[in-house]
Design a protein around this motif. Structure first.
Motif, PDB file in Angstrom:
ATOM      1  N   LEU A 362       0.837  -1.205   0.000  1.00 55.12           N
ATOM      2  CA  LEU A 362       0.000   0.000   0.000  1.00 55.12           C
ATOM      3  C   LEU A 362       0.869   1.252   0.000  1.00 55.12           C
ATOM      4  O   LEU A 362       0.603   2.218  -0.744  1.00 55.12           O
ATOM      5  CB  LEU A 362      -0.908  -0.012   1.232  1.00 55.12           C
ATOM      6  CG  LEU A 362      -1.765   1.240   1.474  1.00 55.12           C
ATOM      7  CD1 LEU A 362      -2.730   1.456   0.317  1.00 55.12           C
ATOM      8  CD2 LEU A 362      -2.524   1.111   2.798  1.00 55.12           C
ATOM      9  N   ALA A 363       1.918   1.244   0.818  1.00 51.92           N
ATOM     10  CA  ALA A 363       2.814   2.397   0.888  1.00 51.92           C
ATOM     11  C   ALA A 363       3.483   2.644  -0.457  1.00 51.92           C
ATOM     12  O   ALA A 363       3.577   3.787  -0.929  1.00 51.92           O
ATOM     13  CB  ALA A 363       3.868   2.171   1.970  1.00 51.92           C
ATOM     14  N   GLY A 364       3.963   1.554  -1.085  1.00 52.84           N
ATOM     15  CA  GLY A 364       4.602   1.706  -2.384  1.00 52.84           C
ATOM     16  C   GLY A 364       3.644   2.249  -3.426  1.00 52.84           C
ATOM     17  O   GLY A 364       4.007   3.104  -4.246  1.00 52.84           O
ATOM     18  N   GLY A 365       2.394   1.762  -3.401  1.00 53.23           N
ATOM     19  CA  GLY A 365       1.398   2.256  -4.351  1.00 53.23           C
ATOM     20  C   GLY A 365       1.085   3.729  -4.127  1.00 53.23           C
ATOM     21  O   GLY A 365       0.985   4.509  -5.089  1.00 53.23           O
ATOM     22  N   GLN A 368       3.900   5.825  -5.367  1.00 57.67           N
ATOM     23  CA  GLN A 368       3.906   5.949  -6.826  1.00 57.67           C
ATOM     24  C   GLN A 368       2.956   7.060  -7.272  1.00 57.67           C
ATOM     25  O   GLN A 368       3.232   7.804  -8.211  1.00 57.67           O
ATOM     26  CB  GLN A 368       3.471   4.626  -7.462  1.00 57.67           C
ATOM     27  CG  GLN A 368       4.409   3.465  -7.248  1.00 57.67           C
ATOM     28  CD  GLN A 368       5.521   3.390  -8.288  1.00 57.67           C
ATOM     29  OE1 GLN A 368       6.582   2.858  -8.023  1.00 57.67           O
ATOM     30  NE2 GLN A 368       5.313   3.915  -9.464  1.00 57.67           N
ATOM     31  N   LEU A 369       1.807   7.173  -6.586  1.00 64.81           N
ATOM     32  CA  LEU A 369       0.792   8.158  -6.972  1.00 64.81           C
ATOM     33  C   LEU A 369       1.104   9.551  -6.431  1.00 64.81           C
ATOM     34  O   LEU A 369       0.722  10.555  -7.049  1.00 64.81           O
ATOM     35  CB  LEU A 369      -0.581   7.710  -6.463  1.00 64.81           C
ATOM     36  CG  LEU A 369      -1.135   6.418  -7.061  1.00 64.81           C
ATOM     37  CD1 LEU A 369      -2.405   5.995  -6.343  1.00 64.81           C
ATOM     38  CD2 LEU A 369      -1.392   6.589  -8.562  1.00 64.81           C
ATOM     39  N   THR A 370       1.747   9.632  -5.259  1.00 67.80           N
ATOM     40  CA  THR A 370       2.026  10.930  -4.636  1.00 67.80           C
ATOM     41  C   THR A 370       3.538  11.100  -4.503  1.00 67.80           C
ATOM     42  O   THR A 370       4.213  11.509  -5.434  1.00 67.80           O
ATOM     43  CB  THR A 370       1.324  11.038  -3.281  1.00 67.80           C
ATOM     44  OG1 THR A 370       1.754   9.958  -2.424  1.00 67.80           O
ATOM     45  CG2 THR A 370      -0.188  10.949  -3.436  1.00 67.80           C
ATOM     46  N   SER A 371       4.051  10.811  -3.332  1.00 68.08           N
ATOM     47  CA  SER A 371       5.492  10.817  -3.050  1.00 68.08           C
ATOM     48  C   SER A 371       5.715   9.967  -1.814  1.00 68.08           C
ATOM     49  O   SER A 371       4.775   9.737  -1.037  1.00 68.08           O
ATOM     50  CB  SER A 371       5.992  12.245  -2.803  1.00 68.08           C
ATOM     51  OG  SER A 371       5.491  12.728  -1.566  1.00 68.08           O
ATOM     52  N   PRO A 372       6.952   9.477  -1.598  1.00 68.62           N
ATOM     53  CA  PRO A 372       7.196   8.685  -0.388  1.00 68.62           C
ATOM     54  C   PRO A 372       6.852   9.436   0.894  1.00 68.62           C
ATOM     55  O   PRO A 372       6.279   8.850   1.819  1.00 68.62           O
ATOM     56  CB  PRO A 372       8.697   8.382  -0.477  1.00 68.62           C
ATOM     57  CG  PRO A 372       8.987   8.369  -1.936  1.00 68.62           C
ATOM     58  CD  PRO A 372       8.113   9.444  -2.512  1.00 68.62           C
ATOM     59  N   ALA A 373       7.175  10.715   0.975  1.00 71.91           N
ATOM     60  CA  ALA A 373       6.901  11.480   2.196  1.00 71.91           C
ATOM     61  C   ALA A 373       5.404  11.603   2.448  1.00 71.91           C
ATOM     62  O   ALA A 373       4.920  11.418   3.573  1.00 71.91           O
ATOM     63  CB  ALA A 373       7.533  12.868   2.094  1.00 71.91           C
ATOM     64  N   THR A 374       4.641  11.913   1.405  1.00 71.57           N
ATOM     65  CA  THR A 374       3.191  12.032   1.552  1.00 71.57           C
ATOM     66  C   THR A 374       2.573  10.699   1.953  1.00 71.57           C
ATOM     67  O   THR A 374       1.674  10.640   2.805  1.00 71.57           O
ATOM     68  CB  THR A 374       2.562  12.524   0.236  1.00 71.57           C
ATOM     69  OG1 THR A 374       3.119  13.800  -0.090  1.00 71.57           O
ATOM     70  CG2 THR A 374       1.058  12.648   0.362  1.00 71.57           C
ATOM     71  N   ALA A 375       3.047   9.609   1.355  1.00 71.75           N
ATOM     72  CA  ALA A 375       2.525   8.288   1.685  1.00 71.75           C
ATOM     73  C   ALA A 375       2.768   7.952   3.146  1.00 71.75           C
ATOM     74  O   ALA A 375       1.898   7.392   3.826  1.00 71.75           O
ATOM     75  CB  ALA A 375       3.165   7.230   0.786  1.00 71.75           C
ATOM     76  N   MET A 376       3.936   8.303   3.676  1.00 70.40           N
ATOM     77  CA  MET A 376       4.226   8.035   5.088  1.00 70.40           C
ATOM     78  C   MET A 376       3.271   8.800   6.001  1.00 70.40           C
ATOM     79  O   MET A 376       2.777   8.262   6.991  1.00 70.40           O
ATOM     80  CB  MET A 376       5.681   8.389   5.399  1.00 70.40           C
ATOM     81  CG  MET A 376       6.674   7.360   4.888  1.00 70.40           C
ATOM     82  SD  MET A 376       8.351   7.609   5.534  1.00 70.40           S
ATOM     83  CE  MET A 376       9.011   8.706   4.288  1.00 70.40           C
TER      84      MET A 376
END
Length: 410
Positions: A362-365, A368-376
């Motif tokens: 889920l984090a990787g997806g 991919q759509l936003t950014s690693p920082a936003t996903a965290m």
């Protein structure tokens, strides 16, 4: 002359654990296996990131085996109490050594490497149940929490050393050389199990089958307090591990440092919870600790503008919250019968790792759509919401059913 009051018996101490026969080899074997997983995971994730540049595939390379734990949890867990512990732990370690060595072979296709990860994940689903069930046999009941905390502390120390060593190996050797070092550590873990542990009979009798696994899983999860404890052990932590799965794509040059910061925080949390928190406070601390686990990751909403020192500090403070797992495990162990303890702890471990794998995907997806920082930051919000709901549910369940007898029917 008045007689002095009798001195209160001292609580269990670390040295008491290492004087217990078989605890030391179990501790050393688990440490070697953690170091192997850390070194090999960093090597494979770096190899995949260099080949693909994909945050999703990189996260799955490091935490992909956790997804396969779900398959093992639904088919193999009945073996956790029905196999001789020494043999089971030795075989699991040797299989991981062989599989990791194959991943290091030049020319192995990416699909084959991920397929091998899935196989190792299924095999690994047995390891936690066997190991922690055996710990319950080796240690008296009053020392189990301290013993579990020491094993968790070893995970923290070995992750710190493993990520530091892995970073050096990546620079001096290569990702493939780092994988081979991980394979050697897995082999060392197998040797420690084989020659350090005593041959013991299985804790339970009966046939190992998927049907038995399904039936015991259903019985364990049918009870609402146990079900809520499992969810508390699985979901909030899994979402934060999803954050950690993005370290390589968030900061490729500082990923090892961030992983080491997480290990330092986890070590501190397990030390304090396992050794210094009195029994009367344990029930009230689990929820706040899990909230602490997620809250610092909200800072990553600032994106790559977050200073490196602030990112490392946030990760370290967050990881202190992993100590909540010890408190929930203690409560879970009080609600399962002795003969199912290995299966119950294996279900905890496999479910936790499966949630970690799902969260990594889920984090990787999201990255991919936003950014690693936003996903965290988004995963941290989700973890906080789940923690709040489960804390309220567990409090309600405790008021309705205050019983915590270990012999409660599973």
């Amino acid at each position: 002359m008045p007689l002095s009051a009798p001195e209160a018996p001292a609580g269990p101490r670390y040295r008491d654990l290492f004087r217990t026969p078989e605890f030391t080899p179990l501790f050393l074997a688990g440490s070697a296996q953690t170091a192997a997983q850390t070194v090999a995971g960093l090597g494979l994730a770096t190899l995949v990131f260099r080949a693909t540049g994909s945050p999703l595939l990189t996260a799955l390379a490091m935490f992909g085996p956790s997804l396969a734990q779900l398959l093992g949890a639904t088919t193999l867990l009945s073996a956790a109490d029905r196999l001789p512990p020494r043999t089971a732990l030795t075989v699991v370690a040797v299989v991981f050594a062989a599989g990791t060595a194959v991943q290091a072979v030049p020319g192995v296709p990416l699909g084959a490497a991920f397929g091998l990860l899935a196989v190792l994940g299924v095999v690994g689903s047995l390891g936690g149940g066997v190991r922690y069930g055996l710990l319950g046999e080796i240690l008296p009941r009053e020392r189990y929490l301290l013993g579990r905390s020491v094993l968790n502390m070893a995970v923290g120390v070995c992750q710190i050393a493993g990520f530091a060593t892995g970073g050096v190996l990546l620079a001096v050797l290569s990702p493939r050389g780092t994988l081979l070092a991980g394979a050697a550590l897995y082999l060392l873990a197998g040797l420690l199990c084989r020659f350090g542990l005593t041959a013991r009979a299985p804790r339970a009798t009966g046939r190992v089958s998927a049907a038995t696994t399904w039936r015991t899983n259903a019985l364990l999860l049918a009870d609402r307090p146990r079900r809520l404890l499992y969810l508390a052990l699985w979901v909030p932590n899994g979402l934060i591990v999803g954050c950690e799965a993005l370290f390589v794509s968030y900061a490729p040059d500082r990923a090892g440092l961030l992983f080491a910061c997480a290990a330092v925080g986890m070590l501190a949390g397990d030390t304090v919870v396992g050794r210094f928190v009195p029994a009367r406070l344990r029930a009230r601390l689990a929820g706040p600790l899990q909230a602490l686990l997620a809250a610092p990751y909200l800072l990553f909403a600032l994106g790559t503008g977050l200073p490196a020192t602030a990112a490392g500090a946030a990760v370290a403070v967050s990881a202190v919250g992993y100590g909540a797992s010890l408190l929930y495990q203690e409560r879970l162990l009080a609600l399962v019968p002795e003969e199912s303890s290995g299966h119950a702890l294996g279900l905890h471990g496999s479910g936790m790792l499966a949630c970690q794998g799902i969260a990594a995907a889920l984090a990787g997806g999201l990255a991919q759509l936003t950014s690693p920082a936003t996903a965290m930051a988004l995963l941290a919000v989700g973890s906080l919401a789940v923690t709040g709901a489960l804390t309220a549910g567990l409090s309600s369940a405790a008021r309705r059913s205050p019983r915590t007898a270990r012999r409660r029917t599973a």
